[in-house]
Design a protein around this motif. Structure first.
Motif, PDB file in Angstrom:
ATOM      1  N   CYS A 173       0.856  -1.187   0.000  1.00 50.17           N
ATOM      2  CA  CYS A 173       0.000   0.000   0.000  1.00 50.17           C
ATOM      3  C   CYS A 173       0.894   1.239   0.000  1.00 50.17           C
ATOM      4  CB  CYS A 173      -0.909   0.039   1.227  1.00 50.17           C
ATOM      5  SG  CYS A 173      -2.165  -1.256   1.266  1.00 50.17           S
ATOM      6  N   TRP A 200       1.564   5.537  -1.897  1.00 50.41           N
ATOM      7  CA  TRP A 200       1.209   6.656  -2.767  1.00 50.41           C
ATOM      8  C   TRP A 200       1.947   6.549  -4.096  1.00 50.41           C
ATOM      9  CZ3 TRP A 200       1.573   7.011   2.442  1.00 50.41           C
ATOM     10  CH2 TRP A 200       0.544   7.667   3.134  1.00 50.41           C
ATOM     11  N   GLN A 248       4.233   7.905  -6.521  1.00 42.46           N
ATOM     12  CA  GLN A 248       5.241   8.964  -6.620  1.00 42.46           C
ATOM     13  C   GLN A 248       5.403   9.405  -8.080  1.00 42.46           C
ATOM     14  OE1 GLN A 248       8.527   9.270  -3.984  1.00 42.46           O
ATOM     15  NE2 GLN A 248      10.006   9.164  -5.662  1.00 42.46           N
ATOM     16  N   ASP A 278       5.950   4.443   0.249  1.00 44.45           N
ATOM     17  CA  ASP A 278       5.442   4.596   1.602  1.00 44.45           C
ATOM     18  C   ASP A 278       6.587   5.124   2.458  1.00 44.45           C
ATOM     19  OD1 ASP A 278       7.093   2.452   2.239  1.00 44.45           O
ATOM     20  OD2 ASP A 278       5.466   1.000   2.435  1.00 44.45           O
ATOM     21  N   SER A 326      -0.352  11.118  -9.784  1.00 45.19           N
ATOM     22  CA  SER A 326       0.507  11.466  -8.657  1.00 45.19           C
ATOM     23  C   SER A 326      -0.286  11.602  -7.363  1.00 45.19           C
ATOM     24  CB  SER A 326       1.244  12.776  -8.967  1.00 45.19           C
ATOM     25  OG  SER A 326       2.029  13.184  -7.878  1.00 45.19           O
ATOM     26  N   GLU A 327       0.187  10.936  -6.323  1.00 47.15           N
ATOM     27  CA  GLU A 327      -0.346  10.959  -4.955  1.00 47.15           C
ATOM     28  C   GLU A 327      -1.652  10.187  -4.788  1.00 47.15           C
ATOM     29  OE1 GLU A 327       1.658  11.989  -2.453  1.00 47.15           O
ATOM     30  OE2 GLU A 327       3.002  12.228  -4.162  1.00 47.15           O
ATOM     31  N   TYR A 328      -2.093   9.440  -5.814  1.00 49.89           N
ATOM     32  CA  TYR A 328      -3.188   8.500  -5.600  1.00 49.89           C
ATOM     33  C   TYR A 328      -2.722   7.448  -4.581  1.00 49.89           C
ATOM     34  CZ  TYR A 328      -6.456   9.827  -9.357  1.00 49.89           C
ATOM     35  OH  TYR A 328      -7.371  10.472 -10.139  1.00 49.89           O
ATOM     36  N   VAL A 329      -3.643   6.963  -3.771  1.00 47.52           N
ATOM     37  CA  VAL A 329      -3.337   5.919  -2.796  1.00 47.52           C
ATOM     38  C   VAL A 329      -3.770   4.574  -3.379  1.00 47.52           C
ATOM     39  CG1 VAL A 329      -3.632   5.118  -0.426  1.00 47.52           C
ATOM     40  CG2 VAL A 329      -3.732   7.565  -0.937  1.00 47.52           C
ATOM     41  N   ALA A 384      -6.465  11.554  -5.785  1.00 46.34           N
ATOM     42  CA  ALA A 384      -5.898  12.771  -5.210  1.00 46.34           C
ATOM     43  C   ALA A 384      -5.945  13.898  -6.221  1.00 46.34           C
ATOM     44  CB  ALA A 384      -4.450  12.530  -4.771  1.00 46.34           C
ATOM     45  N   ARG A 411       5.225  14.367   3.364  1.00 47.33           N
ATOM     46  CA  ARG A 411       5.376  13.121   2.615  1.00 47.33           C
ATOM     47  C   ARG A 411       6.736  13.026   1.935  1.00 47.33           C
ATOM     48  NH1 ARG A 411      -0.379  12.741  -0.717  1.00 47.33           N
ATOM     49  NH2 ARG A 411      -1.766  12.866   1.095  1.00 47.33           N
TER      50      ARG A 411
END
Length: 592
Positions: A21, A23, A25, A40, A65-68, A105, A133
């Motif tokens: 899990c 983000w 980058q 992470d 970018s920055e989606y989880v 995001a 982050r």
């Protein structure tokens, strides 16, 4: 939700299925194959999404970018020639078998994956949760956590007891304005947020706690700068039945252990010690940076008979000072650079910056020197200056002449600036203790004595009889720990006898009535068998700043304030509504 951390995957997991899990980058689409760098707190790993898994590929196409994401996949080696030796996971990648977008995001207001410091601090603090982050911010806060953990472990091993002290207390003078909190239950009365736990930790010694520490939040309403914040953290320590030498040894061992554990750095054993007077004489500062091999040399005795009033007047004044500062190879400095240094010292009140360039002294004597002040100096004075400074061909000598306070501040700052500009540092780390501080200093404007540290600092035992007759000569039992030119800790042995505390209050023009009003609880406690005790407080934020190579303590605090003492993230400070003001029996009025 995950079986492994992104940054901990390695070749031992080849052909294993894992679930990660993190983000996004970076996302790259290379001819129908999508690569995602998933991040992470532990690091980054490359995810490969092939089009032969349509559902997974479709999700990867949406990722930005920055989606989880949550990714289930199989670990495999990267193809030969595509390895990334700069990453701990650079030999492997994860072939995505299943990809789930846990949360989309918005486009971030600044780049997190390729940050170059071009984003304003205001924007970074407004979106601090994004700024944190970034790997360098994560590293700083993790190092901060390790530093505090190591400090705690050391103190626990040495029988210290962690005790919390009140945040809502009463206002006491500690050198800065208090932050005041109005009381709803007691209309018209206020609590104060503590500038430090000073009085409470002394009371704990009177309670028989013997060894106390606390990682304490402290609050001071003062003008801010790079290493100040309205709220900050200090490691607060107090012990009973230890003199200053034993306490200082205990504390420097603690700092040595922190550096050894966190940075694998061996600090000197023991730390060097300088008296306050020696530090001011040699370096113009009570927190000298010993990495810089430049010292102030007193030359007032050589200047008393010269006709040059700029030197002669402060040389003849008991409150004046004339110093020389030799800069090895400084003769290479241009006139423009010298003018810039002259402008620099003017910030500290200096009216000018005289200099002598040593071009060919060895062969030509006086004729081998270059300076507009030479015509004012006789041969005997010049010979004395050259001999005392040890200057040789290619060097430059700067001079400071004014009141001692101006010379110390201006030339001490110049010494540090030259060290940085000319890369003169000899070591990476240079700790020391500064001891034997004056007990008092005289406030010329108020025409009264003030405490150099605080009014609970004990004087030297053999100088108690001087408190009333010659307070200016009294030395305190105070000590500061300095690292690379920054004070990281300061403390003292405290006054433990009520009659001595009253004498100090009287000298500081604190009347018995005022002392009773402000410190009555402390004076009463001193009468019930108070043990000899002392302590120290370390600035956690400043220590972490130095150990991480950061430029400001704001870089090592999770949610700092700006230099205007505001929080762009939350909007604090903010107005409150009329109902809240009425509950507190307060009414606002416009400043005039």
């Amino acid at each position: 939700m995950r079986s492994h951390l992104c940054g901990l995957l390695d070749s031992s997991l080849i052909d294993h299925e894992t679930t990660l899990c993190g983000w996004v980058q970076r996302r790259r689409d290379h001819g129908g194959v999508i690569f995602i760098d998933l991040r992470d707190h532990s690091g980054v790993v490359q995810i490969v999404c092939d089009p032969d898994r349509p559902a997974t590929f479709a999700q990867a196409e949406q990722a930005r970018s920055e989606y989880v994401l949550q990714v289930r996949g199989r670990v495999r080696y990267r193809p030969s020639g595509t390895e990334n030796r700069d990453l701990s996971t650079g030999l492997i990648e994860l072939l995505a078998l299943e990809l789930t977008i846990l949360n989309p995001a918005e486009p971030p207001p600044f780049q997190l994956d390729d940050y170059h410091g071009d984003t304003s601090e205001e924007v970074r603090l407004r979106y601090r949760y994004l700024d944190l982050r970034r790997p360098e911010m994560q590293t700083r806060l993790r190092k901060r956590s390790l530093i505090v953990k190591t400090l705690r472990n050391y103190l626990d091993q040495h029988d210290f007891l962690e005790v919390e002290t009140p945040i809502l207390t009463r206002s006491t003078p500690e050198g800065a304005r208090d932050y005041l909190v109005p009381s709803r239950v007691h209309p018209g009365e206020f609590y104060a947020l503590p500038q430090s736990p000073q009085l409470f930790k002394q009371l704990l010694m009177m309670s028989g706690m013997d060894r106390y520490y606390q990682v304490a939040r402290c609050f001071r309403d003062e003008d801010l700068r790079a290493d100040r914040q309205p709220e900050f953290t200090q490691l607060d320590i107090e012990v009973s039945f230890l003199n200053e030498d034993a306490l200082m040894t205990l504390m420097e061992n603690m700092i040595r252990q922190v550096f050894d554990t966190v940075l694998e750095v061996r600090l000197p054993d023991p730390f060097p010690r300088l008296t306050y007077s020696e530090a001011m004489r040699r370096f113009g500062s009570d927190r000298p940076d010993l990495r810089i091999p430049l010292e102030l040399i007193d030359v007032a005795d050589l200047m008393q008979t010269v006709e040059f009033r700029v030197f002669a007047e402060p040389a003849a004044n008991p409150n004046g000072r004339v110093v020389a500062l030799r800069v090895p190879k400084g003769g290479e400095l241009s006139r423009k650079a010298i003018d810039e240094y002259t402008q620099f010292v003017s910030i500290y009140g200096a009216k000018g910056l005289a200099y002598i360039k040593v071009n060919q002294w060895a062969n030509n004597g006086r004729d081998g020197l270059q300076s507009p002040i030479l015509k004012h100096l006789p041969d005997a004075t010049i010979n004395g200056i050259m001999a005392r400074t040890g200057a040789t061909d290619g060097d430059l000598i700067f001079f400071g002449a004014d009141s001692a306070s101006v010379v110390n501040e201006a030339m001490g700052a110049l010494r540090v600036k030259l060290g940085r500009d000319l890369a003169l540092f000899t070591d990476e780390w240079q700790p020391l203790w500064v001891i034997d501080f004056p007990m008092f200093e005289y406030d010329q404007d108020a025409k009264r004595w003030t405490a150099l540290h605080h009014p609970f600092t004990a004087p030297k035992l053999d100088q108690l009889d001087r408190l009333e007759t010659d307070p200016g000569s009294c030395l305190s039992r105070a000590y500061d720990m300095v690292l690379n030119g920054s004070e990281i800790g300061g403390g003292s042995i405290r006054i433990h006898r009520a009659e001595v505390q009253r004498r100090v209050f009287e000298l500081l023009n604190i009347s018995p009535e005022d002392a009773e009003d402000r410190f009555g609880f402390l004076l009463r406690a001193l009468q019930y068998g108070c043990p000899p005790h002392g302590g120290i407080a370390f600035g956690i934020d400043r220590l972490v700043m130095l150990m991480t190579g950061s430029q400001s303590i704001r870089e090592v605090m999770a949610f700092p304030k700006t230099q205007a003492a505001s929080c762009p993230l939350t909007g604090a400070p903010s107005e409150v509504n009329e109902t809240q003001l009425r509950e507190l029996a307060l009414r606002l009025r416009t400043r005039t």
